[in-house]
Design an enzyme around this catalytic site. Structure first.
Site, PDB file in Angstrom:
ATOM      1  N   GLU A   1      -0.826  -5.939  -3.904  1.00 34.35           N
ATOM      2  CA  GLU A   1      -0.529  -5.426  -2.036  1.00 34.35           C
ATOM      3  C   GLU A   1      -1.625  -7.081  -1.577  1.00 34.35           C
ATOM      4  O   GLU A   1      -2.351  -7.514  -2.239  1.00 34.35           O
ATOM      5  CB  GLU A   1      -1.790  -4.665  -1.583  1.00 34.35           C
ATOM      6  CG  GLU A   1      -1.046  -4.340  -2.120  1.00 34.35           C
ATOM      7  CD  GLU A   1      -1.745  -2.285  -1.492  1.00 34.35           C
ATOM      8  OE1 GLU A   1      -1.238  -1.182  -1.209  1.00 34.35           O
ATOM      9  OE2 GLU A   1      -2.821  -2.680  -0.786  1.00 34.35           O
TER      10      GLU A   1
ATOM     11  N   CYS B   1      11.251   1.304  -4.366  1.00 32.57           N
ATOM     12  CA  CYS B   1      11.694   0.661  -3.389  1.00 32.57           C
ATOM     13  C   CYS B   1      12.816   0.335  -3.155  1.00 32.57           C
ATOM     14  O   CYS B   1      13.591   0.159  -4.592  1.00 32.57           O
ATOM     15  CB  CYS B   1      11.253   0.722  -2.490  1.00 32.57           C
ATOM     16  SG  CYS B   1      10.971  -1.200  -3.062  1.00 32.57           S
TER      17      CYS B   1
ATOM     18  N   GLU C   1       7.364  -2.441 -10.590  1.00 27.14           N
ATOM     19  CA  GLU C   1       8.122  -2.831 -10.652  1.00 27.14           C
ATOM     20  C   GLU C   1       9.047  -4.096 -10.994  1.00 27.14           C
ATOM     21  O   GLU C   1       9.423  -4.550 -12.161  1.00 27.14           O
ATOM     22  CB  GLU C   1      10.071  -1.831 -10.340  1.00 27.14           C
ATOM     23  CG  GLU C   1       9.709  -0.229  -9.998  1.00 27.14           C
ATOM     24  CD  GLU C   1       8.554   0.342  -8.686  1.00 27.14           C
ATOM     25  OE1 GLU C   1       7.860  -0.914  -8.788  1.00 27.14           O
ATOM     26  OE2 GLU C   1       9.553   0.890  -8.273  1.00 27.14           O
TER      27      GLU C   1
END
Length: 135
Positions: A51, A95, A62
């Site tokens: 992050e 996502c 991923e």
């Protein structure tokens, strides 16, 4: 007649993803994610979420695994396992951005996405199932 179908054994790949989760840098969401990418030759590349306080530069587990593999010259991918959560895992799906990155490098109908809560409890999808009508 008994059904001869047996669930593929992805326990090792899920175990690798769970281990990669421990390297997560997630001080903002406090949600650790690990991924393990299986190459056609059996080699595994792992990744974790990383992050950033600006959020835009954040990178998912991923994509970390895929980018590591691509940066080493790999282009033949067969499966990826994803594990998310802290002490108790939850279903963790890729996502939309990660799905599109997978579409760039993986065969949609055969690439397996394994969403794991544990080595025994997981769901398997093809990329095509999770990203229909990709571009």
């Amino acid at each position: 007649m008994a059904d001869s179908y047996s669930k593929p054994d992805y326990s090792g790949l899920i175990r690798e993803a769970a281990a990669a989760r421990q390297h997560s840098y997630s001080p903002y969401s406090h949600f650790r994610v690990g991924a393990a990418l299986l190459c056609g030759d059996g080699k595994i590349y792992t990744g974790c979420n990383i992050e950033n306080r600006a959020y835009g530069p954040t990178n998912c587990a991923e994509r970390t695994a895929i980018f590591k593999a691509v940066s080493e010259g790999e282009r033949d991918f067969t499966a990826i396992a994803i594990v998310g959560g802290e002490s108790e895992t939850v279903w963790c799906y890729p996502c939309g951005v990660c799905r599109q990155v997978m579409a760039e490098f993986c065969e949609p109908g055969s690439f397996q996405i394994i969403c794991g809560k544990s080595e025994e409890e997981y769901k398997v999808f093809t990329l095509e199932e999770l990203l229909p009508e990709m571009f």
